[in-house]
Design a protein around this motif. Structure first.
Motif, short mmCIF file in Angstrom:
data_model
loop_
_atom_site.label_atom_id
_atom_site.label_comp_id
_atom_site.label_asym_id
_atom_site.label_seq_id
_atom_site.Cartn_x
_atom_site.Cartn_y
_atom_site.Cartn_z
N UNK A 156 60.89 -132.80 31.85
CA UNK A 156 61.66 -132.56 33.15
C UNK A 156 62.96 -132.01 32.75
N UNK A 157 63.53 -132.27 31.90
CA UNK A 157 64.89 -131.56 31.75
C UNK A 157 64.72 -130.09 31.43
N UNK A 158 63.69 -129.77 30.92
CA UNK A 158 63.19 -128.31 30.74
C UNK A 158 63.16 -127.66 32.11
N UNK A 159 62.14 -128.43 32.71
CA UNK A 159 61.89 -127.97 34.41
C UNK A 159 62.95 -127.86 34.95
N UNK A 160 63.92 -128.75 35.07
CA UNK A 160 65.08 -128.97 35.90
C UNK A 160 65.87 -127.51 35.58
N UNK A 161 66.22 -127.22 34.07
CA UNK A 161 66.99 -126.02 33.77
C UNK A 161 66.48 -124.80 34.33
N UNK A 162 64.93 -124.89 34.14
CA UNK A 162 64.39 -123.54 34.59
C UNK A 162 64.65 -123.38 36.27
N UNK A 163 64.33 -124.41 36.91
CA UNK A 163 64.59 -124.30 38.58
C UNK A 163 66.18 -123.98 38.78
N UNK A 164 66.87 -124.47 37.98
CA UNK A 164 68.37 -123.95 38.13
C UNK A 164 68.60 -122.68 37.71
N UNK A 167 67.86 -120.96 31.12
CA UNK A 167 66.86 -121.13 30.04
C UNK A 167 67.46 -122.20 29.34
N UNK A 168 66.44 -123.16 28.86
CA UNK A 168 66.72 -124.22 27.93
C UNK A 168 67.50 -123.82 26.54
N UNK A 169 68.48 -124.46 26.27
CA UNK A 169 69.09 -124.50 24.97
C UNK A 169 68.53 -124.61 23.82
N UNK A 170 68.78 -124.23 22.72
CA UNK A 170 67.97 -124.41 21.29
C UNK A 170 67.88 -125.79 21.09
N UNK A 171 66.86 -126.28 20.39
CA UNK A 171 66.72 -127.80 20.36
C UNK A 171 65.55 -128.34 21.28
N UNK A 172 65.23 -127.45 22.32
CA UNK A 172 64.30 -128.02 23.21
C UNK A 172 62.78 -127.40 23.00
N UNK A 173 62.56 -127.14 21.80
CA UNK A 173 61.34 -126.73 21.43
C UNK A 173 60.17 -127.76 21.74
N UNK A 174 60.50 -129.03 21.61
CA UNK A 174 59.35 -130.12 21.97
C UNK A 174 59.23 -130.16 23.42
N UNK A 175 60.37 -130.18 24.06
CA UNK A 175 60.12 -130.32 25.65
C UNK A 175 59.49 -129.12 26.31
N UNK A 176 59.65 -128.05 25.76
CA UNK A 176 58.83 -126.62 26.32
C UNK A 176 57.51 -126.86 25.82
N UNK A 182 51.53 -130.00 29.99
CA UNK A 182 51.58 -130.67 31.24
C UNK A 182 51.08 -129.60 32.41
N UNK A 183 51.53 -128.45 32.10
CA UNK A 183 50.92 -127.34 32.92
C UNK A 183 49.65 -127.09 32.92
N UNK A 187 46.13 -127.93 35.68
CA UNK A 187 45.11 -127.22 35.78
C UNK A 187 43.65 -127.83 36.08
N UNK A 188 43.69 -128.95 35.27
CA UNK A 188 42.31 -129.58 35.28
C UNK A 188 42.31 -130.82 35.91
N UNK A 189 43.26 -131.09 36.52
CA UNK A 189 43.54 -132.58 37.11
C UNK A 189 44.60 -132.41 38.32
N UNK A 190 44.16 -133.02 39.50
CA UNK A 190 45.18 -132.64 40.48
C UNK A 190 46.35 -133.72 40.43
N UNK A 191 47.53 -133.53 40.41
CA UNK A 191 48.96 -134.40 40.19
C UNK A 191 48.62 -134.92 38.91
N UNK A 192 48.50 -134.15 37.74
CA UNK A 192 48.12 -134.57 36.52
C UNK A 192 49.42 -135.48 35.89
N UNK A 193 50.49 -134.71 36.10
CA UNK A 193 52.00 -135.48 35.69
C UNK A 193 52.16 -136.73 36.51
#
Length: 299
Positions: A156-164, A167-176, A182-183, A187-193
């Motif tokens: 969600x921090x990655x998502x927050x940066x993208x909506x702002x 781009x996420x800084x280096x070190x956010x590979x796991x979050x990405x 999650x995306x 695609x296979x379940x409504x409101x998955x997250x």
């Protein structure tokens, strides 16, 4: 002169279908508005959870900072209006609805599926418990001051940066990577997250929402054996007055539009028959609250 032919009155089924389409477009419009204007509301609210337990772990006196105030504001609004934030104003939830709708369109047009692929009910009910375990784990990390383990791993921090538009800084590979997974889940379940992984969803589900704020089903007027509300519900919830799972309701109101007997109501839908007025009224109140809490990116 030829007399003008009068339009035939709509049948009950046609009226329900028209109201359902109007409700869908109304909800989509409200979601788009909040997605553009307040995409960081979810992150701000959960940052309040983080701040509270970090203070507890450090043995410090709790203070009301902007993040804590955001959490209190979201929880207070949920107490009064159920999970309207989840159903209409949360950017992450709106993203999930968009991905689910796009997935359904692709499955229909390219793969000619009449029914959209969806996880089995048993898997969904089990998966809904994961978010409570995730919340407990995060709280334990904050209390024990081990929050550094989460650096770069928050989707969600990655998502927050993208909506702002950053781009996420280096070190956010796991979050990405987690965000991509999650995306795919969306695609296979409504409101998955929202159902499985949202820690704020766990907080909201545990709140004692005022009884009049919840949706209620007048079961005595239902068609025997009808499960229309449950079939349309993304969380497989069949509304009951005493349901222990009522907190899982994300206030999407899909059940309201699909009930053939129109037996599902809440105090605002009972008082006002114009379906758009209660939604826009709550949206306006949340917008004002969000502006006061600093959610709005344009103010």
């Amino acid at each position: 002169m030829m007399e003008k032919t009068q339009a035939k009155p709509l049948t009950a089924a046609q009226q329900r279908q028209r109201d359902k389409k109007r409700r869908t477009w109304l909800r989509t419009g409200v979601q788009l508005f909040f997605f553009v204007s307040m995409p960081g509301a979810f992150v701000a609210g959960f940052s309040g959870v983080k701040q509270i337990f970090l203070h507890i772990g450090a043995g410090e006196v709790l203070s009301v900072d902007s993040f804590t105030l955001s959490l209190l504001g979201l929880c207070g609004f949920t107490l009064l209006f159920d999970r309207f934030f989840c159903g209409y104003a949360c950017a992450f939830g709106s993203l999930g609805d968009a991905v689910w709708a796009l997935s359904g369109l692709i499955q229909k047009k390219l793969f000619h599926r009449k029914k959209q692929l969806r996880l089995p009910e048993r898997a969904v009910l089990l998966g809904q418990k994961v978010k409570y375990l995730l919340l407990a784990w995060l709280v334990a990390l904050y209390v024990t001051r081990q929050e550094k383990m989460l650096t770069g791993a928050s989707p969600w921090e990655v998502f927050s940066r993208l909506t702002a538009l950053h781009l996420p800084p280096e070190g956010f590979g796991v979050g990405i990577g987690l965000l991509v997974l999650i995306l795919l889940g969306m695609a296979v379940q409504p409101r998955f997250f929202c159902q499985f992984l949202c820690p704020m969803g766990a907080v909201f589900a545990l709140l004692p929402v005022l009884p009049f704020a919840r949706l209620h089903r007048q079961s005595d007027g239902c068609i025997p054996g009808c499960n229309a509300c449950k079939q349309q519900c993304p969380v497989y919830l069949k509304l009951e007055e005493t349901s222990l799972r009522s907190g899982e309701c994300i206030a999407c109101e899909a059940c309201v539009g699909t009930c053939p007997k129109q037996n599902i109501h809440r105090w605002d839908t009972t008082l006002c028959k114009r379906l758009w007025l209660p939604v826009l009224g709550k949206a306006l109140l949340f917008f004002l609250l969000g502006c006061w809490l600093g959610f709005c990116r344009f103010i």
